[in-house]
Design a protein around this motif. Structure first.
Motif, mmCIF file in Angstrom:
data_model
loop_
_atom_site.group_PDB
_atom_site.id
_atom_site.type_symbol
_atom_site.label_atom_id
_atom_site.label_comp_id
_atom_site.label_asym_id
_atom_site.label_seq_id
_atom_site.Cartn_x
_atom_site.Cartn_y
_atom_site.Cartn_z
ATOM 1 N N GLU A 94 -10.759 -18.330 8.547
ATOM 2 C CA GLU A 94 -11.561 -17.378 8.146
ATOM 3 C C GLU A 94 -12.083 -17.577 6.643
ATOM 4 N N HIS A 95 -11.355 -17.910 5.792
ATOM 5 C CA HIS A 95 -11.743 -18.219 4.381
ATOM 6 C C HIS A 95 -11.382 -19.609 3.899
ATOM 7 N N SER A 96 -12.399 -20.409 4.037
ATOM 8 C CA SER A 96 -12.209 -21.810 3.964
ATOM 9 C C SER A 96 -12.311 -22.361 2.466
ATOM 10 N N ILE A 97 -11.395 -22.007 1.855
ATOM 11 C CA ILE A 97 -11.095 -22.308 0.263
ATOM 12 C C ILE A 97 -9.764 -22.598 0.174
ATOM 13 N N ASP A 98 -9.517 -23.743 -0.997
ATOM 14 C CA ASP A 98 -8.238 -23.763 -1.232
ATOM 15 C C ASP A 98 -7.771 -22.725 -2.281
ATOM 16 N N LEU A 99 -6.526 -22.422 -1.871
ATOM 17 C CA LEU A 99 -6.118 -21.280 -2.872
ATOM 18 C C LEU A 99 -5.797 -21.613 -4.351
ATOM 19 N N ALA A 100 -5.671 -22.917 -4.571
ATOM 20 C CA ALA A 100 -5.268 -23.317 -5.844
ATOM 21 C C ALA A 100 -6.561 -22.964 -6.743
ATOM 22 N N GLU A 101 -7.793 -23.243 -5.964
ATOM 23 C CA GLU A 101 -9.125 -23.023 -6.657
ATOM 24 C C GLU A 101 -9.400 -21.814 -7.230
ATOM 25 N N THR A 102 -8.747 -20.798 -6.327
ATOM 26 C CA THR A 102 -9.215 -19.497 -6.725
ATOM 27 C C THR A 102 -8.659 -18.885 -8.035
ATOM 28 N N TYR A 103 -7.772 -19.790 -8.743
ATOM 29 C CA TYR A 103 -6.965 -19.294 -10.119
ATOM 30 C C TYR A 103 -7.428 -20.400 -11.072
ATOM 31 N N ASN A 104 -8.336 -21.423 -10.760
ATOM 32 C CA ASN A 104 -8.697 -22.452 -11.428
ATOM 33 C C ASN A 104 -7.565 -23.157 -12.038
ATOM 34 N N GLY A 105 -6.307 -23.277 -11.334
ATOM 35 C CA GLY A 105 -5.322 -24.032 -11.878
ATOM 36 C C GLY A 105 -4.275 -23.257 -12.900
ATOM 37 N N GLN A 106 -4.773 -21.966 -12.984
ATOM 38 C CA GLN A 106 -3.891 -21.188 -14.007
ATOM 39 C C GLN A 106 -2.485 -20.990 -13.397
ATOM 40 N N SER A 107 -1.640 -21.264 -14.100
ATOM 41 C CA SER A 107 -0.195 -21.012 -13.943
ATOM 42 C C SER A 107 0.331 -19.492 -14.689
ATOM 43 N N PHE A 108 1.271 -19.151 -13.933
ATOM 44 C CA PHE A 108 1.977 -17.797 -14.335
ATOM 45 C C PHE A 108 3.385 -17.765 -14.295
ATOM 46 N N GLU A 109 4.071 -17.123 -15.523
ATOM 47 C CA GLU A 109 5.350 -17.276 -15.657
ATOM 48 C C GLU A 109 6.117 -16.229 -14.608
ATOM 49 N N LEU A 110 6.574 -16.570 -13.649
ATOM 50 C CA LEU A 110 7.353 -15.942 -12.869
ATOM 51 C C LEU A 110 8.726 -15.516 -12.981
ATOM 52 N N LEU A 161 0.644 -17.148 -7.033
ATOM 53 C CA LEU A 161 1.543 -15.934 -7.153
ATOM 54 C C LEU A 161 2.178 -15.494 -5.765
ATOM 55 N N ILE A 162 2.506 -16.360 -5.143
ATOM 56 C CA ILE A 162 3.378 -16.264 -3.960
ATOM 57 C C ILE A 162 4.320 -17.455 -3.867
ATOM 58 N N LEU A 163 5.558 -16.912 -3.636
ATOM 59 C CA LEU A 163 6.619 -17.864 -3.433
ATOM 60 C C LEU A 163 7.123 -17.667 -1.998
ATOM 61 N N ALA A 164 7.688 -18.727 -1.452
ATOM 62 C CA ALA A 164 8.142 -18.496 -0.111
ATOM 63 C C ALA A 164 9.720 -18.376 -0.184
ATOM 64 N N VAL A 165 9.997 -17.321 0.544
ATOM 65 C CA VAL A 165 11.596 -17.079 0.716
ATOM 66 C C VAL A 165 12.335 -17.950 1.667
ATOM 67 N N GLY A 166 13.328 -18.577 1.176
ATOM 68 C CA GLY A 166 14.174 -19.412 1.884
ATOM 69 C C GLY A 166 15.016 -18.860 3.123
ATOM 70 N N GLU A 167 15.437 -19.547 3.949
ATOM 71 C CA GLU A 167 16.190 -19.286 4.988
ATOM 72 C C GLU A 167 17.486 -18.463 4.682
ATOM 73 N N ASP A 168 17.999 -18.987 3.364
ATOM 74 C CA ASP A 168 19.302 -18.312 2.920
ATOM 75 C C ASP A 168 19.247 -16.849 2.528
ATOM 76 N N CYS A 169 17.973 -16.136 2.592
ATOM 77 C CA CYS A 169 18.067 -14.926 2.101
ATOM 78 C C CYS A 169 18.296 -14.011 3.311
ATOM 79 N N PRO A 170 19.091 -12.897 3.122
ATOM 80 C CA PRO A 170 19.497 -12.089 4.329
ATOM 81 C C PRO A 170 18.481 -11.210 4.902
ATOM 82 N N TYR A 171 17.195 -11.370 4.219
ATOM 83 C CA TYR A 171 16.115 -10.567 4.859
ATOM 84 C C TYR A 171 15.096 -11.456 5.412
ATOM 85 N N PHE A 172 15.294 -12.710 5.560
ATOM 86 C CA PHE A 172 14.398 -13.865 6.072
ATOM 87 C C PHE A 172 13.459 -13.206 7.262
#
Length: 259
Positions: A94-110, A161-172
């Motif tokens: 539906e939205h044929s764009i690379d998500l990394a391009e959306t933020y022009n390679g900007q990094s964030f302090e998570l 701005l999105i991290l994937a939750v690991g299977e070790d999470c009790p709410y996975f």
């Protein structure tokens, strides 16, 4: 090249027969692992191969024994535009764009300390005080740890701005991602288990202002999420990424905390 996103099979638009199996989201869970999930709720794993446009399916796929051994993507001008699903049916992104391009390679302090203010008036406990730490050995990996001592893994995805939750999470089973919100280039909150918003500690909690029902002024397009524990409520859209649960109550809480 990012493959995550929302895909729709349009083969049945004119002839009829389209159903919930024909709308799909592909979400990254780890650097080499994604999940294919249709709106009927059926899902299976996809694993990266040496070809970035070919992701292998496994025995958990209900079409695996029928010969659907891989999801093959098509790209145009450096961006994925479709994928061949079961039966070689074409699913258009539906939205044929690379998500990394959306933020022009900007990094964030998570990494940092976070607190959930949804229970300030009652019911708050040690699970509502959290630190997110980045691994010194594997920079793509983070750890979510609360004051009660419970912890689980978070992994980078192709959206900064999105991290994937690991299977070790009790709410996975109900929470697959941690969605961060930023303001002025700085991270201000994260949506945790149940999509409850956790405010980064350096920001004050002040609910004396108002905001639009569906938008936090000056923030990124990533929603803070829902204050409910039940997934599958109304969704909010991230450009180039599947919709995620979100409610006005949680967005209001986020807007107030930024005032």
């Amino acid at each position: 090249m990012g493959v995550t996103g929302t895909y729709v099979c349009h083969d049945y638009d004119d002839v009829g027969g389209r159903n919930e199996w024909h709308t799909v989201t592909i979400t990254q869970l780890a650097p080499k692992s994604c999940i294919w999930r249709n709106t009927a709720g059926v899902a299976w794993a996809l694993s990266a191969t040496s070809d970035p446009l070919v992701w292998a399916t496994g025995p958990d796929c209900c079409y695996y024994e029928d010969g659907h051994k891989a999801a093959k993507f098509t790209a145009k001008n450096g961006a994925v535009i479709s994928v061949a699903g079961p039966g070689h049916e074409s699913f258009v992104r539906e939205h044929s764009i690379d998500l990394a391009e959306t933020y022009n390679g900007q990094s964030f302090e998570l990494a940092g300390s976070y607190e959930c203010h949804a229970y300030d008036e009652g019911g708050k406990n040690d699970w509502h005080y959290v630190t997110i730490e980045q691994s010194g050995v594997a920079p793509e990996t983070f750890t979510w740890k609360n004051k009660a001592g419970a912890s689980w893994t978070l992994n980078r995805t192709d959206h900064p701005l999105i991290l994937a939750v690991g299977e070790d999470c009790p709410y996975f089973e109900e929470t697959k991602t941690a969605l961060f919100t930023c303001k002025g280039g700085e991270v201000v909150s994260v949506a945790g288990p149940g999509n409850e918003p956790y405010l980064k500690k350096r920001y004050t909690h002040n609910c004396n202002s108002t905001a639009k029902d569906n938008e936090a002024p000056g923030t990124s397009t990533v929603d803070a999420g829902s204050a409910q524990h039940i997934p599958g409520t109304s969704t909010t859209h991230i450009p180039g990424f599947p919709g995620f649960p979100g409610t006005a109550a949680a967005r209001t809480l986020l807007c107030c905390s930024l005032s």
